[in-house]
Design a protein around this motif. Sequence first.
Motif, PDB file in Angstrom:
ATOM      1  N   GLY A 313       0.847  -1.306  -0.064  1.00 51.83           N
ATOM      2  CA  GLY A 313      -0.137  -0.118   0.015  1.00 51.83           C
ATOM      3  C   GLY A 313       0.763   1.358  -0.090  1.00 51.83           C
ATOM      4  O   GLY A 313       2.165   1.238   0.024  1.00 51.83           O
ATOM      5  N   PHE A 314       0.228   2.254  -0.144  1.00 53.25           N
ATOM      6  CA  PHE A 314       0.940   3.762  -0.248  1.00 53.25           C
ATOM      7  C   PHE A 314       1.626   3.904   1.112  1.00 53.25           C
ATOM      8  O   PHE A 314       2.898   4.355   0.986  1.00 53.25           O
ATOM      9  CB  PHE A 314      -0.273   4.822  -0.278  1.00 53.25           C
ATOM     10  N   SER A 315       0.955   3.615   2.165  1.00 53.79           N
ATOM     11  CA  SER A 315       1.634   4.204   3.722  1.00 53.79           C
ATOM     12  C   SER A 315       3.137   3.180   3.572  1.00 53.79           C
ATOM     13  O   SER A 315       3.938   3.655   4.106  1.00 53.79           O
ATOM     14  CB  SER A 315       0.783   3.776   4.931  1.00 53.79           C
ATOM     15  N   GLU A 316       2.910   1.845   3.391  1.00 53.13           N
ATOM     16  CA  GLU A 316       3.922   1.042   3.381  1.00 53.13           C
ATOM     17  C   GLU A 316       5.155   1.255   2.647  1.00 53.13           C
ATOM     18  O   GLU A 316       6.353   1.338   2.990  1.00 53.13           O
ATOM     19  CB  GLU A 316       3.604  -0.408   3.518  1.00 53.13           C
ATOM     20  N   ALA A 317       4.693   1.687   1.117  1.00 55.44           N
ATOM     21  CA  ALA A 317       5.663   1.843   0.295  1.00 55.44           C
ATOM     22  C   ALA A 317       6.374   3.164   0.668  1.00 55.44           C
ATOM     23  O   ALA A 317       7.391   3.518   0.300  1.00 55.44           O
ATOM     24  CB  ALA A 317       5.104   2.168  -1.197  1.00 55.44           C
ATOM     25  N   PHE A 322      11.134   6.802   1.487  1.00 53.56           N
ATOM     26  CA  PHE A 322      11.859   7.855   2.279  1.00 53.56           C
ATOM     27  C   PHE A 322      13.209   7.198   2.354  1.00 53.56           C
ATOM     28  O   PHE A 322      14.129   8.203   2.672  1.00 53.56           O
ATOM     29  CB  PHE A 322      11.145   8.230   3.705  1.00 53.56           C
ATOM     30  N   ARG A 323      13.629   6.077   2.710  1.00 56.47           N
ATOM     31  CA  ARG A 323      15.084   5.641   2.653  1.00 56.47           C
ATOM     32  C   ARG A 323      15.726   5.536   1.637  1.00 56.47           C
ATOM     33  O   ARG A 323      16.954   5.224   1.707  1.00 56.47           O
ATOM     34  CB  ARG A 323      14.993   4.251   3.347  1.00 56.47           C
ATOM     35  N   GLN A 324      14.799   5.653   0.253  1.00 51.96           N
ATOM     36  CA  GLN A 324      15.535   5.807  -1.023  1.00 51.96           C
ATOM     37  C   GLN A 324      16.168   7.306  -1.296  1.00 51.96           C
ATOM     38  O   GLN A 324      16.693   7.409  -2.334  1.00 51.96           O
ATOM     39  CB  GLN A 324      14.554   5.390  -1.956  1.00 51.96           C
TER      40      GLN A 324
END
Length: 475
Positions: A313-317, A322-324
């Motif tokens: 989902g959007f939240s998990e992705a 952000f770590r990318q």
Amino acid sequence: MNSRFKFILTPAYCLFNGVAVLEQSGACISFLIENNQNEILKARLKRAFENHLGMIRKLNDCPEVYRRIPAVEFIAGTRSQLRKCVSKLYSTQGKSVDDFDSVTGISAVSESEKNQREAAAVLLLDSILNEARLRKATDIHIEQNCVRLRVNGQLEKLLELQSEKGAELVQRIKLLAGMNVIEKRRCQDGHFIYGNHNPFFLRVSTMAVVGENYVGEESVVIRLLDTSRIPLEIDSLGFNLVQLERLEILSKEPNGLILVCGPTGSGKSTTVASMLVDIEKRCGGVLKILSLEDPPEYVIPGVTQVKIDERNGFSEALNHIFRQDPDIIMIGEIRDEESASAALQAALTGHLVFATLHAGNVGEAILRLENLGMQRKLFCPVIRAVVCQELDLSRERNQLYADIAEPKDSFSTMCMRAESEDDFDLLFMHYTNYPEILQESMKELSERHTVEKNIRRLPYFRGGKNAKRIHGSAV
């Protein structure tokens, strides 16, 4: 024609050998063949047809037309023509197999016939998808045994199916899309990939509708997403020079939220994808651009694209994105509280965020975000622009109506007092291309009026003494 008298080739045989029955009238038959030089195949088909006639002539009720001298004709054709020819097995005129015994009422369909029908269903779907791709359709609608294509925003009828054939086609689509083929009462969503070369991503939606029997009828809509296509250049979409300048300035913002709004089919995804391509070209790989899409509609060079689904989902992705270490984030579409929250969170953490939203104007877009659970005091300060657009498909060349609205300096404070769409509209600076469109329309009307005026000056239209002579010369 009685099904006992017809010379039938199975769809599998047709596709493997490149041949199909084009037309049969008694002892006369014509075949469509890919390789007209294949004499071995021709000889086999002639012998098979003659043996078929021999069996028919032994029957007591054999019609006279089958007792005539056999005539076999071969017509060269392409693979596409062959597919269309075989797919006629599913047309309303192609009722060649009796499903039930007229005396016992018991199903008379053999296992081999079932296999033939499954193969024909595969071929029919393949033919429909190829035709949709050829016509550059965006959607396929299958309802009440009618297949229609949406081309340039308008629905065009493709073909009419038999009732049982339509059901088999829907069952084939649901099977490929990973749906429950038995469930017909509940709405279902699914997807599948079509084509080995330049594949299409197909998004499928089914919904139960009222039919003749009030149950068991389904409406199927397939969205065709050509993932191999590259977006258009931003300056070819229909924005004027002032708007292009504003879009370039907006794309250089260090952070904030840029919304692209409009109804379905207004080109929102195309606009966002074109802006990202323009940013990538201008920056030359200096910025990292990530997109979250459900599903991706374009292959965007230089952009890292992530497909969002039920498991991701959007939240998990977003947490992983952000770590990318991205500079720019694109949210394919804000459609629910989760996607709206993801867009707001990304904008509040110092990223420049592009997102699409179904809204007709600036005020509607603001109220839509609020309706999705977003707090006005949080999202209003991060909004950098709202691009509202709509396509006019009635013209020969699709016309883009666009309004690029940028918040005024007092927007962050005044937005808390706004109550209606009109109140929000006054808090933005608007850059539209409406004057150019109006001027162009007036010019077209003026030219048309001048032409009509000149035509009416001719003696034929004035009814003068030369009218008869001119009319006669025209004939």
